[in-house]
Design a protein around this motif. Structure first.
Motif, PDB file in Angstrom:
ATOM      1  N   THR A  64     -83.055 -97.229 -21.894  1.00 25.71           N
ATOM      2  CA  THR A  64     -81.781 -97.084 -21.381  1.00 25.71           C
ATOM      3  C   THR A  64     -80.556 -96.734 -22.154  1.00 25.71           C
ATOM      4  O   THR A  64     -79.629 -96.309 -21.754  1.00 25.71           O
ATOM      5  CB  THR A  64     -81.344 -98.597 -20.636  1.00 25.71           C
ATOM      6  N   THR A  65     -80.752 -96.731 -23.558  1.00 19.44           N
ATOM      7  CA  THR A  65     -79.609 -96.385 -24.205  1.00 19.44           C
ATOM      8  C   THR A  65     -79.759 -95.107 -25.330  1.00 19.44           C
ATOM      9  O   THR A  65     -79.179 -94.107 -25.387  1.00 19.44           O
ATOM     10  CB  THR A  65     -79.314 -97.491 -25.289  1.00 19.44           C
ATOM     11  N   GLU A  66     -80.968 -95.088 -26.232  1.00 25.81           N
ATOM     12  CA  GLU A  66     -80.732 -94.189 -27.122  1.00 25.81           C
ATOM     13  C   GLU A  66     -82.505 -93.768 -27.723  1.00 25.81           C
ATOM     14  O   GLU A  66     -83.434 -94.886 -27.266  1.00 25.81           O
ATOM     15  CB  GLU A  66     -80.185 -95.018 -28.111  1.00 25.81           C
ATOM     16  N   VAL A  67     -82.512 -92.664 -27.948  1.00 30.25           N
ATOM     17  CA  VAL A  67     -84.058 -92.121 -28.633  1.00 30.25           C
ATOM     18  C   VAL A  67     -83.795 -91.595 -29.731  1.00 30.25           C
ATOM     19  O   VAL A  67     -82.847 -90.718 -29.824  1.00 30.25           O
ATOM     20  CB  VAL A  67     -84.751 -91.248 -27.582  1.00 30.25           C
ATOM     21  N   LEU A  68     -84.469 -91.966 -30.860  1.00 30.47           N
ATOM     22  CA  LEU A  68     -84.491 -91.113 -32.220  1.00 30.47           C
ATOM     23  C   LEU A  68     -85.849 -90.722 -32.561  1.00 30.47           C
ATOM     24  O   LEU A  68     -86.744 -91.290 -32.321  1.00 30.47           O
ATOM     25  CB  LEU A  68     -84.052 -92.054 -33.347  1.00 30.47           C
ATOM     26  N   THR A  69     -85.809 -89.365 -32.918  1.00 26.48           N
ATOM     27  CA  THR A  69     -86.996 -88.839 -33.202  1.00 26.48           C
ATOM     28  C   THR A  69     -87.139 -88.072 -34.565  1.00 26.48           C
ATOM     29  O   THR A  69     -85.991 -87.509 -34.956  1.00 26.48           O
ATOM     30  CB  THR A  69     -87.605 -88.156 -32.204  1.00 26.48           C
ATOM     31  N   VAL A  70     -88.192 -88.198 -35.272  1.00 21.99           N
ATOM     32  CA  VAL A  70     -88.209 -87.393 -36.472  1.00 21.99           C
ATOM     33  C   VAL A  70     -89.350 -86.161 -36.317  1.00 21.99           C
ATOM     34  O   VAL A  70     -90.679 -86.746 -35.628  1.00 21.99           O
ATOM     35  CB  VAL A  70     -88.639 -87.984 -37.510  1.00 21.99           C
ATOM     36  N   GLN A  71     -89.427 -85.297 -36.341  1.00 23.71           N
ATOM     37  CA  GLN A  71     -90.366 -83.968 -36.082  1.00 23.71           C
ATOM     38  C   GLN A  71     -90.598 -83.248 -37.404  1.00 23.71           C
ATOM     39  O   GLN A  71     -89.976 -82.421 -37.688  1.00 23.71           O
ATOM     40  CB  GLN A  71     -89.803 -82.964 -34.768  1.00 23.71           C
ATOM     41  N   PRO A  72     -91.692 -83.481 -38.027  1.00 20.12           N
ATOM     42  CA  PRO A  72     -92.178 -82.718 -39.247  1.00 20.12           C
ATOM     43  C   PRO A  72     -92.670 -81.455 -38.788  1.00 20.12           C
ATOM     44  O   PRO A  72     -93.010 -80.985 -37.623  1.00 20.12           O
ATOM     45  CB  PRO A  72     -93.231 -83.736 -39.902  1.00 20.12           C
ATOM     46  N   GLY A  73     -92.883 -80.634 -39.763  1.00 22.43           N
ATOM     47  CA  GLY A  73     -93.700 -79.468 -39.482  1.00 22.43           C
ATOM     48  C   GLY A  73     -92.542 -78.204 -39.325  1.00 22.43           C
ATOM     49  O   GLY A  73     -91.656 -78.347 -39.607  1.00 22.43           O
ATOM     50  N   GLY A  74     -93.306 -77.131 -38.930  1.00 19.91           N
ATOM     51  CA  GLY A  74     -92.526 -75.956 -38.786  1.00 19.91           C
ATOM     52  C   GLY A  74     -92.053 -75.654 -37.397  1.00 19.91           C
ATOM     53  O   GLY A  74     -91.673 -76.524 -36.677  1.00 19.91           O
ATOM     54  N   ILE A  75     -92.216 -74.354 -36.949  1.00 25.15           N
ATOM     55  CA  ILE A  75     -91.700 -73.703 -35.691  1.00 25.15           C
ATOM     56  C   ILE A  75     -92.832 -74.607 -34.705  1.00 25.15           C
ATOM     57  O   ILE A  75     -93.868 -74.725 -34.687  1.00 25.15           O
ATOM     58  CB  ILE A  75     -91.917 -72.530 -35.506  1.00 25.15           C
ATOM     59  N   ARG A  76     -92.103 -75.273 -33.629  1.00 27.93           N
ATOM     60  CA  ARG A  76     -92.826 -75.717 -32.568  1.00 27.93           C
ATOM     61  C   ARG A  76     -93.393 -74.864 -31.513  1.00 27.93           C
ATOM     62  O   ARG A  76     -92.676 -74.054 -30.949  1.00 27.93           O
ATOM     63  CB  ARG A  76     -91.950 -76.859 -31.895  1.00 27.93           C
ATOM     64  N   PRO A  77     -94.811 -74.970 -31.264  1.00 30.18           N
ATOM     65  CA  PRO A  77     -95.198 -74.067 -30.142  1.00 30.18           C
ATOM     66  C   PRO A  77     -94.457 -74.436 -28.712  1.00 30.18           C
ATOM     67  O   PRO A  77     -94.217 -75.487 -28.422  1.00 30.18           O
ATOM     68  CB  PRO A  77     -96.633 -74.148 -30.120  1.00 30.18           C
ATOM     69  N   GLU A  78     -94.301 -73.410 -27.757  1.00 30.34           N
ATOM     70  CA  GLU A  78     -93.547 -73.695 -26.646  1.00 30.34           C
ATOM     71  C   GLU A  78     -94.292 -74.729 -25.786  1.00 30.34           C
ATOM     72  O   GLU A  78     -93.867 -75.527 -25.269  1.00 30.34           O
ATOM     73  CB  GLU A  78     -93.458 -72.289 -25.874  1.00 30.34           C
ATOM     74  N   HIS A  79     -95.889 -74.701 -25.610  1.00 35.24           N
ATOM     75  CA  HIS A  79     -96.673 -75.602 -25.055  1.00 35.24           C
ATOM     76  C   HIS A  79     -96.298 -77.133 -25.483  1.00 35.24           C
ATOM     77  O   HIS A  79     -96.294 -78.009 -24.719  1.00 35.24           O
ATOM     78  CB  HIS A  79     -97.853 -75.317 -25.118  1.00 35.24           C
TER      79      HIS A  79
END
Length: 356
Positions: free
Chosen positions: A136-151
């Motif tokens: 209902t309030t907040e989402v925090l994310t960490v995304q390692p790695g390089g360029i993310r594929p579109e799929h």
């Protein structure tokens, strides 16, 4: 002597020894017996079956059999009462321990629900869908790695749109390499100001936090296992880690800081710092989210720019020009920047580590 005799006559008033039986029976029949007759059987005095005659201390008179029976019955009654009390205490203790056992079971159930292992992509996706619906309030994310594929970015789009529709605010952390992915830029434009995104040279492994109450992290290398964490201490710790990384990160819309050294890019500065720490090419590539081939190309350019003819010489040159420490971002304190949630809410799939 009494103690020695007692050792020879280990019995109670309910079962006299043969010698004691003869002397006591004689005392009952005659009304009294001489004291010397009782000397071989001191148990009669110890059990109060004989006691001194007040008129003549050289004689012993018997306790009446009726009084002895009453005494025996009282002893039996006392023993039964004591047994009942012990039984009552045992029952109370059993109930108390049973209560503790149920508390332990409840605590164990709570611990099991606080850390849940999700086995398989379908279970991971289902758990994340459930957390998304409850957020209902907040989402925090960490995304390692390089360029993310579109799929990969597309797979999490439905969650991102659902969160944005409920007014949930989102913040995402990526590596600097992710800035070069067109798919990510498309998501940024789509999501608008619903999210913020920042980048760092390197980040921790993938992390997704919903409302600071539930977190998801990978549990194996290929991300077919994940952990769902609901323990407040664990979730709080991960949220603190995120906030500290966030303060160091640079808004996605802000340019990366200049290294101050002509011909050295920000990425090459990061590679130089990791080389100075003694890391191998494959480790450096993984931490920065680039391919090993790209990493080696940057190392070659570093060597050329710094005039190093070998890896050893390159290490010396890196230290000489001050590239052996972490980069110092100049724009990390900014409040904003736009971000992507579509790719942020896809825990299971492994990201591409190539840079195009």
């Amino acid at each position: 002597m009494a103690g020695h005799a007692a050792d020879e006559h280990p019995h109670g008033a309910d079962r006299l020894c043969e010698a004691g039986d003869r002397v006591y029976s004689r005392a009952v029949r005659r009304g009294r017996v001489p004291r010397e007759d009782a000397e071989p059987v001191p148990c009669l005095l110890e059990l109060a079956l004989l006691h001194p005659d007040p008129d003549d201390m050289d004689w012993l008179v018997p306790t009446s059999p009726q009084e002895v029976m009453t005494r025996l019955l009282r002893g039996v009654y006392d023993e039964v009462s004591a047994s009942q009390r012990r039984m009552g205490s045992a029952v109370a203790a059993f109930e108390w321990y049973a209560g503790l056992d149920s508390q332990l079971a409840s605590s164990a159930m709570a611990d099991r629900s606080a850390i849940r292992v999700l086995d398989g992509l379908s279970r991971i996706q289902a758990a994340m869908d459930e957390a998304t619906q409850a957020c209902t309030t907040e989402v925090l994310t960490v995304q390692p790695g390089g360029i993310r594929p579109e799929h990969e970015l597309t797979e999490g789009l439905h969650r991102a749109l659902a969160l944005r529709g409920r007014g949930v605010r989102m913040r995402d952390l990526y590596t600097h390499v992710a800035r070069h992915g067109q798919g990510l830029l498309n998501y940024l434009e789509l999501m608008g100001d619903a999210v913020q995104a920042r980048t760092l040279d390197e980040v921790i492994d993938r992390l997704i936090l919903f409302d600071r109450t539930v977190a998801f992290i990978p549990a194996n290398a290929d991300r077919t296992l994940a952990l769902e964490l609901r323990h407040p201490a664990l979730v709080g710790f991960l949220a603190t880690v995120f906030e500290r990384l966030w303060r160091l990160a640079i808004p996605l819309t802000a340019p990366l800081p200049d290294t101050g050294i002509e011909g050295i890019s920000n990425r090459e500065q990061s590679i130089a710092a990791l080389l100075a720490e003694g890391h191998q090419d494959a480790v450096i590539a993984e931490r920065l989210g680039i391919s090993v081939r790209t990493c080696r190309a940057h190392i070659a350019r570093l060597s050329e720019t710094l005039g190093a003819a070998s890896r050893t010489q390159l290490g010396v040159r890196i230290a000489q020009v001050g590239l052996d420490g972490p980069p110092r971002p100049t724009g990390g304190g900014g409040a904003g920047g736009v971000g992507s949630v579509g790719g942020a809410l896809t825990l299971p799939d492994q990201e591409s580590r190539s840079v195009r």
